[in-house]
Structure formats: structure tokens, C-alpha cells
Design a protein around this motif. Structure first.
Motif, PDB file in Angstrom:
ATOM      1  N   LEU A   6       4.573  -3.650  12.583  1.00  0.00           N
ATOM      2  CA  LEU A   6       4.689  -4.560  10.514  1.00  0.00           C
ATOM      3  C   LEU A   6       3.250  -4.402  10.401  1.00  0.00           C
ATOM      4  N   PRO A   7       2.876  -3.550   9.289  1.00  0.00           N
ATOM      5  CA  PRO A   7       0.985  -4.328   8.547  1.00  0.00           C
ATOM      6  C   PRO A   7       1.823  -4.545   7.626  1.00  0.00           C
ATOM      7  N   CYS A   8      -0.091  -5.296   7.643  1.00  0.00           N
ATOM      8  CA  CYS A   8       0.239  -6.721   7.125  1.00  0.00           C
ATOM      9  C   CYS A   8      -0.644  -5.632   6.330  1.00  0.00           C
ATOM     10  N   ASP A  91       7.925  -2.698   7.426  1.00  0.00           N
ATOM     11  CA  ASP A  91       7.287  -3.328   5.754  1.00  0.00           C
ATOM     12  C   ASP A  91       6.915  -4.452   6.007  1.00  0.00           C
ATOM     13  N   ALA A  92       6.044  -5.199   5.805  1.00  0.00           N
ATOM     14  CA  ALA A  92       5.968  -6.698   6.103  1.00  0.00           C
ATOM     15  C   ALA A  92       6.992  -7.560   4.940  1.00  0.00           C
ATOM     16  N   ASP A  93       7.808  -6.597   3.665  1.00  0.00           N
ATOM     17  CA  ASP A  93       7.947  -7.340   2.532  1.00  0.00           C
ATOM     18  C   ASP A  93       9.119  -8.024   2.495  1.00  0.00           C
ATOM     19  N   PHE A 128       8.217   4.861 -13.164  1.00  0.00           N
ATOM     20  CA  PHE A 128       7.343   6.113 -13.743  1.00  0.00           C
ATOM     21  C   PHE A 128       7.159   6.415 -11.875  1.00  0.00           C
ATOM     22  N   LYS A 129       7.073   4.698 -10.991  1.00  0.00           N
ATOM     23  CA  LYS A 129       7.153   5.761  -9.086  1.00  0.00           C
ATOM     24  C   LYS A 129       7.717   6.287  -9.080  1.00  0.00           C
ATOM     25  N   ARG A 130       9.129   5.665  -9.857  1.00  0.00           N
ATOM     26  CA  ARG A 130      10.808   6.626  -8.759  1.00  0.00           C
ATOM     27  C   ARG A 130      10.388   7.586  -9.439  1.00  0.00           C
ATOM     28  N   GLU A 196      14.228  -5.203  -3.760  1.00  0.00           N
ATOM     29  CA  GLU A 196      12.543  -5.545  -4.080  1.00  0.00           C
ATOM     30  C   GLU A 196      11.905  -6.400  -3.009  1.00  0.00           C
ATOM     31  N   ARG A 197      10.993  -6.538  -2.970  1.00  0.00           N
ATOM     32  CA  ARG A 197       9.671  -6.998  -2.103  1.00  0.00           C
ATOM     33  C   ARG A 197      10.539  -8.576  -2.023  1.00  0.00           C
ATOM     34  N   ALA A 198      10.613  -9.308  -0.810  1.00  0.00           N
ATOM     35  CA  ALA A 198      10.763 -10.732  -0.901  1.00  0.00           C
ATOM     36  C   ALA A 198       9.883 -11.644  -2.203  1.00  0.00           C
ATOM     37  N   GLY A 200       5.334 -11.472  -3.230  1.00  0.00           N
ATOM     38  CA  GLY A 200       4.466 -11.443  -3.389  1.00  0.00           C
ATOM     39  C   GLY A 200       4.180 -10.336  -4.302  1.00  0.00           C
ATOM     40  N   GLU A 201       3.345  -9.996  -4.194  1.00  0.00           N
ATOM     41  CA  GLU A 201       3.115  -8.621  -5.810  1.00  0.00           C
ATOM     42  C   GLU A 201       2.393  -6.760  -4.146  1.00  0.00           C
ATOM     43  N   THR A 202       3.101  -5.945  -4.845  1.00  0.00           N
ATOM     44  CA  THR A 202       2.818  -4.637  -4.208  1.00  0.00           C
ATOM     45  C   THR A 202       1.630  -4.466  -3.885  1.00  0.00           C
TER      46      THR A 202
HETATM   47  N1  UDP Z   1      -0.390  -2.329   3.553  1.00  0.00           N
HETATM   48  C1  UDP Z   1      -0.934  -2.513   4.180  1.00  0.00           C
HETATM   49  N2  UDP Z   1      -2.390  -1.844   3.767  1.00  0.00           N
HETATM   50  C2  UDP Z   1      -2.332  -1.666   2.364  1.00  0.00           C
HETATM   51  C3  UDP Z   1      -1.318  -1.357   1.439  1.00  0.00           C
HETATM   52  C4  UDP Z   1       0.101  -2.137   2.378  1.00  0.00           C
HETATM   53  O1  UDP Z   1      -1.323  -2.226   5.719  1.00  0.00           O
HETATM   54  O2  UDP Z   1      -3.571  -1.062   2.278  1.00  0.00           O
HETATM   55  C5  UDP Z   1       1.511  -2.849   3.254  1.00  0.00           C
HETATM   56  C6  UDP Z   1       1.380  -3.699   2.893  1.00  0.00           C
HETATM   57  O3  UDP Z   1       1.705  -5.382   3.592  1.00  0.00           O
HETATM   58  C7  UDP Z   1       3.616  -3.761   3.435  1.00  0.00           C
HETATM   59  C8  UDP Z   1       3.685  -2.417   3.469  1.00  0.00           C
HETATM   60  O4  UDP Z   1       2.132  -1.794   4.002  1.00  0.00           O
HETATM   61  O5  UDP Z   1       3.999  -4.499   5.081  1.00  0.00           O
HETATM   62  C9  UDP Z   1       4.466  -1.187   2.030  1.00  0.00           C
HETATM   63  O6  UDP Z   1       2.823  -2.112   0.922  1.00  0.00           O
HETATM   64  P1  UDP Z   1       4.061  -1.941  -0.553  1.00  0.00           P
HETATM   65  O7  UDP Z   1       5.327  -3.082   0.029  1.00  0.00           O
HETATM   66  O8  UDP Z   1       2.882  -3.233  -0.836  1.00  0.00           O
HETATM   67  O9  UDP Z   1       4.089  -1.210  -0.720  1.00  0.00           O
HETATM   68  P2  UDP Z   1       5.390  -0.832  -1.775  1.00  0.00           P
HETATM   69  O10 UDP Z   1       6.692  -1.069  -0.645  1.00  0.00           O
HETATM   70  O11 UDP Z   1       4.805  -1.682  -3.070  1.00  0.00           O
HETATM   71  O12 UDP Z   1       5.382   0.905  -1.382  1.00  0.00           O
END
Ligand code: UDP
Ligand code: MG
Length: 328
Positions: A6-8, A91-93, A128-130, A196-198, A200-202
Motif C-alpha cells: 500500500l502506497p501511503c 490504495d491505502a484509502d 471531469f476526472k471521469r 468513494e475514498r473511505a 481523507g482527501e484525494t
Molecule cells: N499516493 C502516493 N503518493 C502520491 C499520491 C498518492 O503514495 O504522491 C497514494 C495515496 O496515498 C493512495 C494512492 O496513492 O494510497 C492513490 O491516491 P488517491 O487515493 O489520493 O488518488 P485517487 O484515488 O483520488 O485517484
């Protein structure tokens, strides 16, 4: 053993919940797990949380990158650490639902070496992202003769030999989901609706997302470097058309100098813009070649916690120059 990577990045709001959810979900899998948490240079107390989890639970290991190197680098650092027979990147979220991992493991046991999660729909992302991500994946699909799977992310199960292969890719602008596809092996998908993310913010700013998109396109599409050729050919065709029209009008005595000058200066403006864009495309490649030539480390690990299970089970014993064991 199954490794979860998991990248965090600034994930202190969700990390504890993610850990608990993973541990609970893993009870249904019947495998030993290790959880590898890579702190991508967070500014909050993500690292302190990772240290705490590693102290509490020996299955948790972690490393801290010396600064924010980006999501793809963090995944790379996690893949370097993972020891499992299968490695799952998520992902960590909790947007990559741990509930799906059971199905992934099932497919792995059937003999698949890569099981990637494919989004049916994504909940909560801005329109927009979608739209942009839809377009992007359609483009990648077209560029690769429909072979590149649409709407996939890094959420996937990788067999240990795939991980070994991916570790061998040393490119700097790394795009793991592309390399995963490119490396071949026996692949299949599992479908899911991305929640959705559990908490925190993106952490993916628009800039980071655009960078990822460009990296992916340049890594997987042969089109961009050919763009100047296409634009050049179209410009030549346009110039020939203008010549014909102006010449014809002159012959018929219809030519007005004002009209021809306007047409020409407009055409020149377009050509100048197109030329600069083409230079930009070439510059982008030059940048990437320069990064490869400099060959700086792609990420730097500044701290680590936890001990690999493999190191615990098979203690390294140096056998000495003649091969005889020096232990005991
Ligand atoms: N993340 C990371 N480095 C960064 C940006 C994001 O390690 O510079 C990790 C973040 O903690 C998460 C995953 O990458 O576990 C996806 O990021 P996020 O959920 O914010 O992106 P989204 O799902 O909104 O596209
Ligand atoms: Mg997310």
C-alpha cells in the motif's frame, strides 16, 4: 504468503481503518499475510502510525521515502520489499476494496499470474476526472490494437514471478499498470464498482494525474513521436491546397490580394503553432531520455520498520569461503 503493498501519502486519517479492514478480510483467505506500507514522504503522522502498526503486528512492515516521489515510485518501493508468493497492490484509502481480494486469490490459484481489477463504474469522482480517465483508457486501448484493458488501475494481484519481472524494469517515468500489461503472463480481470475514498482527501492533484497520463501515453503509445510527421504531412497538403486555390483564382481573374494575404497569414500562424507543439512533443522525449541518462535513483528509502518473514524463517548464515558453515 500474500503480500499487500500500500502506497501511503498523508493517509493518517484512514490508515488504521484500512489496516483493520485488511486484517479482518484476510481471515477468509487462509493465507499468511504481510502488509507493506510505503510512506511516500508524508507531512502528517502517517510514518508514526506505520511504526506503531509494525510494533503491534509483526506482519506489518514499512518504509519511508526521503520525500514525496509520487504514487508510482511508492508502489515500486513496495514491490522491492514484497516477499509473498502473490503480491497485491492496492490504495491505502479503501477505494480498492479488500473484499475483492478473495476472488483475486481464487483466480490466482486457478493458474492466472496477473489478476487485475477492472472498474465498472467509479463513484464520487468529479465528472471531469471521469471523462478524462475514460478518454485516456480508450486512447491507450486504440494505441495498442485494443489489447490494453480499459479502466484498470494499479489494483492487481501479481504472482511472485511477475513481481520479479517488474523489478527488472528500471525505467524512470514508470507506469506500473502499463508494464504489468506489457510483461505478458497469464492475465485475467475481476470487475468492481470503485467506491468513494473511505476517509481523507484525494492525494492526486490534477497535475499529478496529468503527469501519470502523459507517462502512460508516452510509455505505451507509438503515436506521439510520429505526430510531427503527421502534422507536417497535413501542413504540406494544406499548403498545396492553398496554392491551387490562389493560383486558380488568379487565373480566373478573381484574386484579391487582401483575401490571399489574410489566408496566408492565418495559415502561417497555424503552422507556427503546430511546429511549436511538435517541438514540445520532442522536448518531452528529450526530457525522458535525459532522465534515463542521468540515471538518478527513482526513489530513496530513508527509514524502514519490521522484519521480512523470509528473513525470520531462514536466517542468513554465511558459509565462509570454503563453503563450510561458520554458525555453531
Ligand atoms: N499516493 C502516493 N503518493 C502520491 C499520491 C498518492 O503514495 O504522491 C497514494 C495515496 O496515498 C493512495 C494512492 O496513492 O494510497 C492513490 O491516491 P488517491 O487515493 O489520493 O488518488 P485517487 O484515488 O483520488 O485517484
Ligand atoms: Mg483514492
Amino acid at each position: 504468503m500474500i503480500s499487500l503493498v500500500l502506497p501511503c501519502y498523508n493517509e493518517s486519517a484512514v490508515l488504521e481503518l484500512t489496516y483493520n479492514t485488511l486484517v479482518n478480510a484476510s481471515k477468509n483467505w487462509g493465507d499468511t499475510i504481510e502488509i507493506i506500507l510505503v510512506d511516500d514522504g508524508s507531512h502528517d503522522d502517517t510514518w508514526e502510525l506505520i511504526e506503531g502498526l509494525a510494533r503491534r503486528d509483526r506482519r506489518v512492515r514499512g518504509c519511508k521515502l526521503s520525500r514525496n516521489f509520487g504514487h508510482q515510485a511508492a508502489v515500486g518501493a513496495g514491490l522491492e520489499m514484497a516477499d509473498g508468493d502473490a503480491v497485491i497492490v492496492l490504495d491505502a484509502d479503501l477505494q480498492d476494496p479488500p473484499g475483492l481480494i478473495g476472488e483475486m486469490l481464487q483466480k490466482w490459484r486457478q493458474g492466472y499470474e496477473v489478476v487485475y481489477a477492472q472498474r465498472r463504474k467509479r463513484v464520487g469522482d468529479p465528472a471531469f476526472k471521469r471523462v478524462m480517465t475514460k478518454l485516456f483508457y480508450r486512447l491507450l486501448e486504440r494505441a495498442n490494437n485494443s489489447a490494453f484493458p480499459r479502466d484498470v488501475g494499479d489494483f492487481a494481484l501479481l504472482d511472485a514471478k511477475v513481481v520479479q519481472t517488474l523489478r527488472g524494469f528500471k525505467e524512470h517515468a514508470v507506469f506500473w499498470r502499463g508494464l504489468r500489461w506489457w510483461s505478458g503472463f497469464k492475465q485475467t480481470n475481476v470487475l468492481f464498482d470503485r467506491p468513494e475514498r473511505a476517509r481523507g482527501e484525494t492525494k492526486y492533484t490534477l497535475r499529478k494525474l496529468a503527469q501519470l497520463g502523459i507517462d502512460g501515453l508516452l510509455a505505451l503509445s507509438p503515436l506521439p513521436p510520429r505526430l510531427p510527421l503527421y502534422v507536417g504531412a497535413a501542413t504540406l497538403a494544406l499548403a498545396a491546397g492553398c496554392t491551387l486555390v490562389c493560383g486558380g483564382a488568379k487565373l480566373l481573374g478573381q484574386a484579391s490580394i487582401d483575401w490571399a494575404t489574410l489566408l496566408l497569414s492565418l495559415a502561417l500562424l497555424y503552422v507556427a503553432g503546430a511546429q511549436l507543439c511538435c517541438l514540445g512533443v520532442l522536448g518531452e522525449y528529450l526530457n525522458r531520455i535525459y532522465a534515463e541518462v542521468r540515471n538518478r535513483p527513482r526513489w530513496i528509502v530513508s527509514q524502514a520498520v519490521g522484519e521480512a518473514l523470509s528473513a525470520r524463517q531462514t536466517p542468513q548464515v554465511w558459509t565462509g569461503p570454503g563453503g563450510q558453515s561458520l554458525a555453531g
